[in-house]
Design a protein around this motif. Structure first.
Motif, PDB file in Angstrom:
ATOM      1  N   VAL A   1      20.505 -10.032   5.472  1.00  0.00           N
ATOM      2  CA  VAL A   1      19.489  -9.607   4.518  1.00  0.00           C
ATOM      3  C   VAL A   1      20.131  -9.425   3.157  1.00  0.00           C
ATOM      4  CG1 VAL A   1      17.802  -7.838   3.926  1.00  0.00           C
ATOM      5  CG2 VAL A   1      18.122  -8.505   6.314  1.00  0.00           C
ATOM      6  N   ILE A   2      19.797 -10.296   2.228  1.00  0.00           N
ATOM      7  CA  ILE A   2      20.316 -10.204   0.867  1.00  0.00           C
ATOM      8  C   ILE A   2      19.559  -9.143   0.075  1.00  0.00           C
ATOM      9  CG2 ILE A   2      20.696 -11.494  -1.282  1.00  0.00           C
ATOM     10  CD1 ILE A   2      20.928 -14.012   0.457  1.00  0.00           C
ATOM     11  N   SER A   3      18.267  -9.110   0.249  1.00  0.00           N
ATOM     12  CA  SER A   3      17.426  -8.082  -0.358  1.00  0.00           C
ATOM     13  C   SER A   3      16.198  -7.909   0.544  1.00  0.00           C
ATOM     14  CB  SER A   3      17.000  -8.478  -1.779  1.00  0.00           C
ATOM     15  OG  SER A   3      16.268  -9.694  -1.767  1.00  0.00           O
ATOM     16  N   PRO A   4      15.628  -6.704   0.598  1.00  0.00           N
ATOM     17  CA  PRO A   4      15.863  -5.588  -0.321  1.00  0.00           C
ATOM     18  C   PRO A   4      17.009  -4.698   0.137  1.00  0.00           C
ATOM     19  CG  PRO A   4      14.119  -5.026   1.201  1.00  0.00           C
ATOM     20  CD  PRO A   4      14.513  -6.432   1.533  1.00  0.00           C
ATOM     21  N   SER A   5      17.410  -3.820  -0.735  1.00  0.00           N
ATOM     22  CA  SER A   5      18.316  -2.738  -0.388  1.00  0.00           C
ATOM     23  C   SER A   5      17.514  -1.444  -0.351  1.00  0.00           C
ATOM     24  CB  SER A   5      19.451  -2.631  -1.405  1.00  0.00           C
ATOM     25  OG  SER A   5      18.930  -2.474  -2.719  1.00  0.00           O
ATOM     26  N   TYR A   6      18.060  -0.445   0.284  1.00  0.00           N
ATOM     27  CA  TYR A   6      17.314   0.806   0.453  1.00  0.00           C
ATOM     28  C   TYR A   6      17.028   1.451  -0.901  1.00  0.00           C
ATOM     29  CZ  TYR A   6      15.987   5.462   1.987  1.00  0.00           C
ATOM     30  OH  TYR A   6      15.301   6.617   2.185  1.00  0.00           O
ATOM     31  N   ALA A   7      15.797   1.918  -1.070  1.00  0.00           N
ATOM     32  CA  ALA A   7      15.399   2.614  -2.293  1.00  0.00           C
ATOM     33  C   ALA A   7      14.427   3.720  -1.924  1.00  0.00           C
ATOM     34  CB  ALA A   7      14.765   1.653  -3.291  1.00  0.00           C
ATOM     35  N   GLU A   8      14.684   4.894  -2.444  1.00  0.00           N
ATOM     36  CA  GLU A   8      13.820   6.040  -2.168  1.00  0.00           C
ATOM     37  C   GLU A   8      12.695   6.094  -3.188  1.00  0.00           C
ATOM     38  OE1 GLU A   8      14.207  10.909  -1.627  1.00  0.00           O
ATOM     39  OE2 GLU A   8      15.998   9.628  -1.723  1.00  0.00           O
ATOM     40  N   LEU A   9      11.469   6.306  -2.701  1.00  0.00           N
ATOM     41  CA  LEU A   9      10.294   6.345  -3.563  1.00  0.00           C
ATOM     42  C   LEU A   9       9.676   7.739  -3.545  1.00  0.00           C
ATOM     43  CD1 LEU A   9      10.626   3.239  -3.339  1.00  0.00           C
ATOM     44  CD2 LEU A   9       8.145   3.081  -3.215  1.00  0.00           C
ATOM     45  N   SER A  10       9.122   8.137  -4.671  1.00  0.00           N
ATOM     46  CA  SER A  10       8.385   9.396  -4.715  1.00  0.00           C
ATOM     47  C   SER A  10       7.036   9.201  -4.043  1.00  0.00           C
ATOM     48  CB  SER A  10       8.179   9.857  -6.161  1.00  0.00           C
ATOM     49  OG  SER A  10       7.244   9.022  -6.822  1.00  0.00           O
ATOM     50  N   THR A  11       6.372  10.296  -3.742  1.00  0.00           N
ATOM     51  CA  THR A  11       5.109  10.227  -3.002  1.00  0.00           C
ATOM     52  C   THR A  11       3.975   9.615  -3.815  1.00  0.00           C
ATOM     53  OG1 THR A  11       4.607  12.491  -3.712  1.00  0.00           O
ATOM     54  CG2 THR A  11       5.674  12.212  -1.564  1.00  0.00           C
ATOM     55  N   LEU A  12       4.191   9.340  -5.090  1.00  0.00           N
ATOM     56  CA  LEU A  12       3.141   8.785  -5.941  1.00  0.00           C
ATOM     57  C   LEU A  12       3.382   7.320  -6.277  1.00  0.00           C
ATOM     58  CD1 LEU A  12       2.732  11.796  -8.384  1.00  0.00           C
ATOM     59  CD2 LEU A  12       1.526  11.356  -6.253  1.00  0.00           C
ATOM     60  N   LYS A  13       4.385   6.706  -5.653  1.00  0.00           N
ATOM     61  CA  LYS A  13       4.704   5.304  -5.927  1.00  0.00           C
ATOM     62  C   LYS A  13       4.482   4.463  -4.674  1.00  0.00           C
ATOM     63  CE  LYS A  13       8.115   6.297  -9.553  1.00  0.00           C
ATOM     64  NZ  LYS A  13       9.504   6.092 -10.016  1.00  0.00           N
ATOM     65  N   ILE A  14       4.303   3.174  -4.893  1.00  0.00           N
ATOM     66  CA  ILE A  14       4.080   2.256  -3.783  1.00  0.00           C
ATOM     67  C   ILE A  14       4.959   1.023  -3.978  1.00  0.00           C
ATOM     68  CG2 ILE A  14       2.119   1.161  -4.970  1.00  0.00           C
ATOM     69  CD1 ILE A  14       2.463   1.677  -1.176  1.00  0.00           C
ATOM     70  N   ALA A  15       5.584   0.565  -2.902  1.00  0.00           N
ATOM     71  CA  ALA A  15       6.437  -0.624  -2.965  1.00  0.00           C
ATOM     72  C   ALA A  15       5.582  -1.883  -2.869  1.00  0.00           C
ATOM     73  CB  ALA A  15       7.463  -0.593  -1.838  1.00  0.00           C
ATOM     74  N   GLN A  16       5.840  -2.843  -3.742  1.00  0.00           N
ATOM     75  CA  GLN A  16       5.113  -4.106  -3.749  1.00  0.00           C
ATOM     76  C   GLN A  16       6.128  -5.247  -3.790  1.00  0.00           C
ATOM     77  OE1 GLN A  16       1.747  -4.871  -3.848  1.00  0.00           O
ATOM     78  NE2 GLN A  16       1.014  -2.754  -3.729  1.00  0.00           N
ATOM     79  N   ASP A  17       6.030  -6.165  -2.815  1.00  0.00           N
ATOM     80  CA  ASP A  17       6.955  -7.292  -2.783  1.00  0.00           C
ATOM     81  C   ASP A  17       6.598  -8.293  -3.877  1.00  0.00           C
ATOM     82  OD1 ASP A  17       5.132  -9.507  -1.213  1.00  0.00           O
ATOM     83  OD2 ASP A  17       4.803  -7.472  -0.468  1.00  0.00           O
ATOM     84  N   ALA A  18       7.621  -8.843  -4.532  1.00  0.00           N
ATOM     85  CA  ALA A  18       7.396  -9.805  -5.610  1.00  0.00           C
ATOM     86  C   ALA A  18       7.720 -11.230  -5.172  1.00  0.00           C
ATOM     87  CB  ALA A  18       8.246  -9.428  -6.830  1.00  0.00           C
ATOM     88  N   ARG A  19       8.875 -11.421  -4.522  1.00  0.00           N
ATOM     89  CA  ARG A  19       9.315 -12.764  -4.116  1.00  0.00           C
ATOM     90  C   ARG A  19       9.804 -12.703  -2.677  1.00  0.00           C
ATOM     91  NH1 ARG A  19      14.240 -15.542  -4.145  1.00  0.00           N
ATOM     92  NH2 ARG A  19      15.249 -13.638  -4.929  1.00  0.00           N
ATOM     93  N   VAL A  20       9.361 -13.656  -1.877  1.00  0.00           N
ATOM     94  CA  VAL A  20       9.757 -13.701  -0.471  1.00  0.00           C
ATOM     95  C   VAL A  20      10.416 -15.049  -0.196  1.00  0.00           C
ATOM     96  CG1 VAL A  20       8.984 -13.585   1.921  1.00  0.00           C
ATOM     97  CG2 VAL A  20       7.868 -12.168   0.189  1.00  0.00           C
ATOM     98  N   LYS A  21      11.647 -15.010   0.295  1.00  0.00           N
ATOM     99  CA  LYS A  21      12.374 -16.236   0.620  1.00  0.00           C
ATOM    100  C   LYS A  21      13.015 -16.065   1.991  1.00  0.00           C
ATOM    101  CE  LYS A  21      15.810 -19.501  -1.146  1.00  0.00           C
ATOM    102  NZ  LYS A  21      16.794 -19.766  -2.228  1.00  0.00           N
TER     103      LYS A  21
END
Length: 375
Positions: free
Chosen positions: A346-366
């Protein structure tokens, strides 16, 4: 605590073998004789035991239905009625319709409620109807109104601006019509789990002091398409509500307006609160990985590749289906390996902590298939 984390309930022992053995043991003790496998009395007792086992199963099932975790839809409806919580029906998609005149008029032009607008590829069954009466004032050429899809559910979602451009109900002086926002907010009828969760959180709505849970409850009540709600108070007397739609979709302005109306109702909002509703802040990330399949499973290679693609898609949906969910590559690794990959990089993603008011959205999938390798 989540309902699913509670220990499973069992009110009576419904194990068939143990029940039959107990009945035979009691009979032998009372009769003073031993029941051999071919003894007609044993066969008769065993037949009665099967009825007792079925009754014990029904006792367990009936008793468990009195608890929120196990209640089926009819029981949930009664539980909800006691808390004044009604199930949400399928929601129709919404969009903003823009009507344009051929030229400015000296008098107001009325656009009746229910005016239908469809797409060029439509079959006549799916269209958007204006929610209320709208007017184009004298001297103006454009009027806007909210349009509601004729078919409830998610079938009306995803019409991009300009794709709804056919005026089904002709109106004088109207030159053109189009949708200015992407249609969204359509959702199927509320699931049992979602209904169950709203019943569980209903007591939060009883307070008039503005607790976080109350704003979550009322925001979810605005539409069955809303699966998660974030509530933030940046300062005293100010509250920000952030809804999230099914599948991790961001709310459109129409959904934000519906939530705003729900949480700002005078019976809901504390008098001193200033409440705003906005879309969650997005944190973008990429997915890039290479995976290999065991040579011993070469015959299954094609199906495993399809399963890996489905696993990555499932991860994308999982990652953006809850506010504040950390970007977690270990979840991606688990899903891809469960799909049949022997190993992966797995090249990406790497672990990232998000606050309770944010949402993760994927941009590029390979997704790269590295081929077959030995175990």
């Amino acid at each position: 605590m989540n309902l699913a984390d509670l220990q499973n309930l069992k009110f009576v022992n419904d194990d068939p073998t143990e029940t039959v053995n107990n009945i035979i043991a009691v009979f032998e003790a009372l009769d003073g004789s031993q029941l051999m496998p071919a003894d007609p009395r044993r066969i008769f007792v065993s037949s009665l035991a099967s009825v007792i086992v079925q009754q014990r199963v029904l006792i367990n099932q009936t008793a468990k239905q009195n608890y929120l975790r196990y209640a089926p839809r009819p029981v949930l409806q009664h539980m909800g009625a006691m808390m004044d919580v009604m199930e949400l029906p399928a929601a129709a998609a919404r969009t903003t319709l823009e009507f344009m005149l051929s030229a400015p008029m000296t008098s107001a032009i009325t656009i009746p409620a229910g005016t239908r607008v469809g797409s060029e590829s439509g079959n006549g069954l799916l269209y958007f109807a204006s929610e209320e009466v709208a007017e184009i004032l004298p001297g103006q050429t454009i009027g806007t109104v909210t349009g509601i899809c004729s078919l409830p559910g998610d079938v009306g979602n995803g019409y991009l601006p300009g794709q709804l451009n056919v005026l089904i109900d002709p109106l004088p002086f109207i030159q053109s019509v189009r949708n200015t926002t992407e249609s969204a907010g359509g959702a199927e009828a509320e699931s049992d789990d979602a209904f169950r969760e709203r019943i569980r959180t209903a007591p939060e709505s009883f307070s008039t002091a503005g607790p976080e849970g109350a704003y979550e409850y009322w925001a979810k009540s605005a539409s069955s398409a809303i699966i998660d709600v974030g509530v933030h108070s940046p300062s005293e007397g100010r509250v920000t509500v952030l809804p999230l739609l099914a599948g991790g979709e961001l709310p459109t302005q129409d959904i934000l307006d519906a939530v705003y109306g729900a949480v700002n109702d005078r019976r809901v909002r504390p008098l001193t609160d200033h409440v705003t509703v906005q879309a969650p802040e997005t944190v973008t990330y990429d997915i890039e990985l290479t995976y290999w399949i065991s040579r011993s499973r070469a015959a299954e290679s094609a199906s495993i590749q399809n399963e890996v693609v489905a696993a990555v898609e499932g991860y994308r949906i999982w990652q953006k289906s809850k506010l504040g969910r950390d970007i977690d590559p270990t979840e991606l690794i688990m899903r891809v390996k469960s799909a049949g990959a022997l190993r992966l990089n797995v090249i990406s993603p790497s672990y990232a902590e998000l606050s309770t008011l944010k949402i993760a959205q994927d941009a590029r999938v390979k997704i790269n298939y590295g081929g077959l390798v030995d175990d």
